[in-house]
Design an enzyme around this catalytic site. Sequence first.
Site, PDB file in Angstrom:
ATOM      1  N   PHE A 172       0.857  -1.187   0.000  1.00 32.20           N
ATOM      2  CA  PHE A 172       0.000   0.000   0.000  1.00 32.20           C
ATOM      3  C   PHE A 172       0.893   1.236   0.000  1.00 32.20           C
ATOM      4  CE2 PHE A 172      -3.820   2.309   1.933  1.00 32.20           C
ATOM      5  CZ  PHE A 172      -4.659   2.055   0.867  1.00 32.20           C
ATOM      6  N   GLU A 212       0.499  -6.162 -16.523  1.00 34.08           N
ATOM      7  CA  GLU A 212       0.660  -5.101 -17.524  1.00 34.08           C
ATOM      8  C   GLU A 212       1.602  -3.998 -17.068  1.00 34.08           C
ATOM      9  OE1 GLU A 212       1.042  -4.128 -20.534  1.00 34.08           O
ATOM     10  OE2 GLU A 212      -0.991  -4.761 -21.065  1.00 34.08           O
ATOM     11  N   GLU A 235      17.312   5.070  -7.227  1.00 34.90           N
ATOM     12  CA  GLU A 235      17.611   4.559  -5.882  1.00 34.90           C
ATOM     13  C   GLU A 235      18.895   5.200  -5.351  1.00 34.90           C
ATOM     14  OE1 GLU A 235      15.685   1.945  -4.524  1.00 34.90           O
ATOM     15  OE2 GLU A 235      14.425   2.155  -6.311  1.00 34.90           O
ATOM     16  N   LYS A 273      13.585  -5.646 -18.230  1.00 32.33           N
ATOM     17  CA  LYS A 273      12.425  -5.400 -19.089  1.00 32.33           C
ATOM     18  C   LYS A 273      12.578  -6.111 -20.436  1.00 32.33           C
ATOM     19  CE  LYS A 273      11.013  -1.288 -16.669  1.00 32.33           C
ATOM     20  NZ  LYS A 273      11.343   0.117 -16.425  1.00 32.33           N
ATOM     21  N   GLY A 294       3.428   8.028 -14.179  1.00 30.77           N
ATOM     22  CA  GLY A 294       3.538   8.258 -12.742  1.00 30.77           C
ATOM     23  C   GLY A 294       2.856   7.106 -12.029  1.00 30.77           C
TER      24      GLY A 294
END
Lengths: 341, 341
Positions: free
Chosen positions: B10, B150, B210, B225, B322
């Site tokens: 969350f 997705e 990071e 990816k 975003g």
Amino acid sequence: MLSRLALLGFGNVGRALARLLLRKESELKAKYDLTFRVTGIATGKHGAAIDPDGLDLENALALVEGGGSLSALTRIPVTGPLDFIRLVPADVLFENSPVNVDTGQPAIDHLRAALERGMHAITANKGPVVHAYRELTALAQAKGRKFYFESTVMDGAPIFSLFRSALPAAQLTSFRGILNSTTNLILGRMEAGSTFDDAVHYCQEIGLAETDPSGDVDGWDASIKVAALVTVLMGIPFKPRQVDRTGIRGITAEMVSEAKTQGKRWKLVCSAEKNGNEVKGRVAPELVSPSSTLYSVEGSSSIVEFHTDTLSSLAIVEGNPGPETTAYGLLADFINAVKNR
Amino acid sequence: MLSRLALLGFGNVGRALARLLLRKESELKAKYDLTFRVTGIATGKHGAAIDPDGLDLENALALVEGGGSLSALTRIPVTGPLDFIRLVPADVLFENSPVNVDTGQPAIDHLRAALERGMHAITANKGPVVHAYRELTALAQAKGRKFYFESTVMDGAPIFSLFRSALPAAQLTSFRGILNSTTNLILGRMEAGSTFDDAVHYCQEIGLAETDPSGDVDGWDASIKVAALVTVLMGIPFKPRQVDRTGIRGITAEMVSEAKTQGKRWKLVCSAEKNGNEVKGRVAPELVSPSSTLYSVEGSSSIVEFHTDTLSSLAIVEGNPGPETTAYGLLADFINAVKNR
């Protein structure tokens, strides 16, 4: 599952579809357990044939490309397109008759007749989308069938199916793109030093532009595509005449070369914006710079950039289309129509 | 149809999903006759809550954003993520726990447990796709459920669902694109005059990179990816370590400014090519010119250009993503999972 297919129209696109069906036959069987039989083909100049047991596609292709008539193959006499639709035992009609964008006819009548007979109705013809989208969609729904038309905008690139299946619950608020290949190629030839007239002539020679090029150069084709996208994807009926339309006749060789000096390009830009239930559609030449995704779209390639309430910007770019690309859109519609029952 | 939803994780994405669910609630009901109830939320630092009658999402958001614990709301005691999955009465699990791209854990265990319990398993986490795509897909199939992801590549842009539903029977032969936003933004800052270090620092400040930026600048994220796209879309298991990988540390300010003088740009280009059952994957900086669709992809935007046996070239460009974009990918997966049963 076996699907019986009827092909109305057997020109470049219809024949490319026939070849693609042959090439993909075993893949469709393996991947979707989908088999097919072409039970009818109707042409404008090479007769029509119906065979409930299935026509030999290779044979039909050879016959038509050799200038012969399909009527020699028919087992049922056919007098015209509507008669063909009435008689052919089929589950899917591919409607690829010549386009009339002012009325959408006779394609609308063909698609309506096919749906009434319980077939899925699939077309690469823009006319019916602009003039009868709501009617044909409602009829398809009432009959438990599909009215699909992926190939009408940007050839076989997935535009309508994107929103239908891959972008659920995304509300389209605006779009912007290059949707007419002929003008894009003309402007590109002018950048390379051609005059406007020579560039038009070149597009006519390679079969991209009509003898009367006004449909392309005056922005009509682009306006029809804007109208189709607004009607289907924004859910608001919209006619080509409602588009604020400027073609490329006002773009001179000097303007193109001046733009080039500045590192820019003229593009015929299609756009639409929705505010509440109001839509503004526009087709007009614009200067674009390399920082725009539109800049690199050359020749007969096309692009559309969507803005939705969920994805701020999503663009689809299609490179180097041809009759095979359009045929793929028809094939995809067929697979999606029978898969999603 | 009512779907009971469980949210594991969350953070920014999980909370953006909660807000999107609230915003789209009436649209889902109207458009798909789809209603939902969030029966559980588990967090890393703010406790967990299960309520079979449904949690109040607004309340949960306010509680967590105010630094409180969800445990106050629970009707069933929860000791950890797997316990949460075991106890929550749900039809869909959204897995958004922290990413471990080396092992895919603990996300793989979470997704497996959810599928075993008969839930659809949806994640924005790349690890499970690279490390357990086949296993989780097979398990989902055996259970009649979906494993969808997705949002793992290009945020919420439809990539996997494009091939799944909008591009049937298209065989992917190669692709090329810009898939890592951090390096794209770093190179853009360098074009504007930043040093490499300052550009990295800027990306860290805005939360894109990071503390240890090597996952991005050494091309690891891009390689993951590439591996995910190859594994899923080309159907060939492929690991990030199999990618021929060069990061952007070798690109100096001088090279960037020299490219600019030539009207070009350095981009970290991801690509893969399939020949038979062999795949070559590559991540490396390349000079691109304005005639390439990659040139105009700036900042955190991304692009992938697909080449298939049916469409010679189809590119998807996503602008300005975003957490909301990632959340939209999760929502789309949810809708597609329950719609396509």
